[in-house]
Write an enzyme that holds these catalytic residues in place. Structure first.
Site, PDB file in Angstrom:
ATOM      1  N   ASP A  46      -8.259  -2.043  11.644  1.00 56.40           N
ATOM      2  CA  ASP A  46      -7.201  -1.698  10.684  1.00 56.40           C
ATOM      3  C   ASP A  46      -6.966  -2.895   9.765  1.00 56.40           C
ATOM      4  O   ASP A  46      -5.881  -3.457   9.702  1.00 56.40           O
ATOM      5  CB  ASP A  46      -5.922  -1.323  11.437  1.00 56.40           C
ATOM      6  N   PHE A  47      -8.028  -3.288   9.044  1.00 52.54           N
ATOM      7  CA  PHE A  47      -7.947  -4.429   8.137  1.00 52.54           C
ATOM      8  C   PHE A  47      -7.306  -3.986   6.824  1.00 52.54           C
ATOM      9  O   PHE A  47      -7.751  -3.025   6.197  1.00 52.54           O
ATOM     10  CB  PHE A  47      -9.340  -4.995   7.865  1.00 52.54           C
ATOM     11  N   GLU A  48      -6.280  -4.696   6.413  1.00 53.26           N
ATOM     12  CA  GLU A  48      -5.573  -4.387   5.178  1.00 53.26           C
ATOM     13  C   GLU A  48      -5.453  -5.656   4.338  1.00 53.26           C
ATOM     14  O   GLU A  48      -6.012  -6.695   4.677  1.00 53.26           O
ATOM     15  CB  GLU A  48      -4.196  -3.788   5.499  1.00 53.26           C
ATOM     16  N   GLY A  49      -4.708  -5.563   3.244  1.00 55.01           N
ATOM     17  CA  GLY A  49      -4.472  -6.746   2.409  1.00 55.01           C
ATOM     18  C   GLY A  49      -5.768  -7.316   1.867  1.00 55.01           C
ATOM     19  O   GLY A  49      -6.567  -6.636   1.233  1.00 55.01           O
ATOM     20  N   GLN A 101      -6.025   6.189   5.969  1.00 54.46           N
ATOM     21  CA  GLN A 101      -4.580   6.338   5.812  1.00 54.46           C
ATOM     22  C   GLN A 101      -4.286   7.104   4.513  1.00 54.46           C
ATOM     23  O   GLN A 101      -4.322   6.526   3.429  1.00 54.46           O
ATOM     24  CB  GLN A 101      -3.911   4.965   5.759  1.00 54.46           C
TER      25      GLN A 101
END
Length: 619
Positions: free
Chosen positions: A399-402, A489
């Site tokens: 769940d890598f974001e940013g 998402q």
């Protein structure tokens, strides 16, 4: 003109700010300005604001830059296009002085303290405990109690406590309170050996054990469980039972247990006990799943023990494991929130005994991970293997974001990426998967910005594009042979162009159909027909949704979600979008993911109670 403006805003603000600003701009074009400005007090959602209106939020002052009606998620710090922070309006009022400082317990090297809560005009964020005239705190706490450790035996210490707020204001010191630590006891006597070690239950990857308590001249503080002749404990417990996880299916293990005391003395080993793990099910993941993220923190949605989550979930993603040495160091850590390790392991094993999968999710909004070097890749692999083995997780979720993923300029071929952090992540994930074998569950939960936006813009190729656009695509493609499913998402998203070359906005059936159809059909990356992202298998695709309106932007009612599924799986048209993928093949579509287990419980289980019967009817 609109496309030009969207590109400009994307470059300037990145993904989340892009979504907020675009939505704000669309609303602003429809809302007339108010006649005059005013001091409007504290910011509130669903309120009309005019240019030059002033509000307060989080102890700071803001001035309205453009007339608009506010929405949840448009708080002033989140939308600089709408609000300008006013200089000189920071919170300067200190909290009240804590009262009632007292001791609730002590030992030879620690003192436990408690006090009455302070008040503040904005809010107390924590407390600092000082010893004597020291200027640095000996301990900090978010609540009204703490244990100060590392003290000397038979020594009198004088404590004070100060409250602090988010702006850094500190209260005056409380009245002083003195405590004398207990005398040091030199203990050389080991506890007695535990007796009657026995197995109380098994799963395909765990064994639950119990034994009779040991005795000690001072006191037993815990137990260590060993497998075979190993010198390192496989599990520890403070009581007389534990579940040893991370074992191999259909395998016989021999266990012993030792007691220990506070001085570090250990007993002789107990008599050994053997147990055989169960055979792993041949098909242990349902064809239709409900996946829920479980909070390893408290954000107001409420804490739930793992064993108490709704039985309607099939897969529980524990969120989150996060970096411990900076975003580029690679080392990942995980500590269960509001749990002992033994109880957490036992709850993981309990869910697994009920046929559930429990997965560790890495990253999240605050856990930035950038594997820019080979050393970071190695640290990532080693630390994740350690976490998975320690707690017995069935797999992991990326769940890598940013800014965790982005493409270097010129990295144009998603099938052969050249950006080091992309290549290192692919290699690391495959190494971890190979360590645990074919039944290891691998999922990914990217935002639409990192996947479907890649149809319009691919970050390594287009001039002026955000280099993160579509950055998940090379990772998904390289690992599609071991990817269990992808759960994009479909929330907190800006407008995304679908295969019909029309913008689609979140929160309705149209958006979910368009976004999911792209994954089931495939698409040319950056609209380059020579760079086609192949479709995923339907069983590799799930739709990510917020459980309710508190959980994130883009909440979609159960009726609208099921309308989207009817279009994708049954061919029932929705009017706004024509499904391009093969509806007959789509019947193996995997299911629904939600943020989160906690928010679902908060909303009286609307998500699971609505969607479990729908998915069961599809099997």
């Amino acid at each position: 003109m609109l496309i030009h403006r969207l590109l400009h805003l994307t470059r300037r603000f990145g993904n989340k700010a892009f979504a907020l600003t675009v939505l704000a701009a669309l609303v602003l074009s429809l809302v007339p300005a108010m006649a005059s400005a005013a001091d409007r007090g504290a910011w509130a959602a669903n309120t009309q604001y005019a240019v030059a209106d002033t509000v307060t939020y989080g102890g700071k002052g803001y001035e309205c830059r453009q007339s608009h009606q506010s929405l949840v998620g448009w708080e002033p710090p989140n939308v600089p296009a709408l609000w300008l922070e006013k200089a000189g309006t920071v919170d300067t009022q200190a909290p009240s002085t804590p009262a009632g400082l007292t001791s609730t317990g002590k030992s030879s090297n620690s003192v436990s303290l408690s006090w009455s809560a302070s008040t503040d005009n904005v809010g107390v964020t924590g407390y600092e405990v000082f010893i004597g005239s020291a200027t640095s705190p000996a301990a900090t706490a978010t609540g009204t109690s703490v244990t100060v450790s590392g003290l000397s035996a038979n020594t009198t210490y004088t404590f004070t406590v100060k409250a602090r707020d988010a702006a850094g204001n500190r209260s005056a010191a409380s009245s002083a309170y003195s405590v004398t630590t207990d005398p040091q006891i030199v203990d050389t006597q080991a506890p007695t050996a535990p007796t009657s070690l026995r197995s109380t239950g098994t799963t395909n990857n765990s064994v639950s054990l119990a034994w009779n308590a040991s005795t000690d001249n001072v006191g037993v503080t815990g137990y260590e469980v060993f497998i075979g002749s190993a010198s390192t404990a496989a599990a520890t417990a403070t009581g007389t039972s534990v579940t040893v996880s991370g074992l191999t299916a259909n395998t016989t293990y021999s266990f012993t247990v030792k007691a220990r005391d506070a001085a570090g003395n250990r007993s002789a080993a107990s008599a050994s006990a053997s147990a055989t793990t169960q055979t792993a099910p041949s098909s242990d993941i349902p064809s239709k799943v409900l996946v829920g993220y479980w909070h390893n923190f408290d954000n107001g949605s409420g804490f739930i023990r793992l064993r108490n989550v709704s039985s309607k979930w099939d897969v529980i993603n524990v969120s989150f494991a996060e970096p411990t040495n900076g975003s580029t160091g690679g080392t990942i850590g995980f500590t269960p929130y509001s749990y002992t390790e033994a109880d957490f392991k036992a709850d993981v094993a309990y869910l697994q005994s009920q046929g559930k999968k429990v997965i560790i999710s890495i990253g999240g909004a605050n856990g930035q991970v950038r594997l820019e070097t080979e050393a970071a890749r190695t640290a990532f692999v080693n630390s994740m293997i350690s976490i998975i083995e320690k707690y017995g997780f069935d797999g992991m979720d990326i769940d890598f974001e940013g800014h965790s993923l982005q493409l270097n300029a010129g990295d144009a071929d998603f099938k052969n990426p050249t950006t080091p952090l992309i290549k290192n992540l692919i290699s690391a994930i495959r190494a971890i998967h190979d360590r645990f074998g074919s039944k290891f569950v691998l999922t990914m939960a990217p935002e639409t910005f990192f996947v479907q936006l890649g149809y319009s813009f691919y970050g390594g190729t287009c001039l002026g594009c955000d280099t993160r656009a579509g950055a998940y695509l090379p990772v998904i493609h390289a690992l599609r042979d071991i990817l269990t499913w992808l759960q994009v998402q479909d929330y907190n998203s800006g407008p995304i162009t679908g295969l019909d070359d029309q913008y689609h906005n979140m929160g309705n059936a149209d958006f979910h159909v368009a976004m999911t159809d792209m994954l089931l059909t495939g698409f040319p990356v950056g609209k380059n027909t020579n760079s086609f992202f192949p479709a995923l298998r339907p069983d590799q695709v799930a739709i990510g949704l917020p459980a309710n309106g508190n959980a994130g932007g883009g909440y979609t009612t159960p009726a609208e979600v099921q309308k989207a599924l009817d279009a994708l799986l049954k061919g029932i048209p929705i009017g706004s979008y024509t499904v391009r993928s093969n509806v007959a093949n789509n019947k193996s579509f995997r299911g629904l993911m939600s943020w989160s287990v906690n928010w679902d419980a908060f909303a009286n289980y609307e998500f699971t109670n609505s969607h479990r019967p729908y998915l069961d009817a599809l099997k």
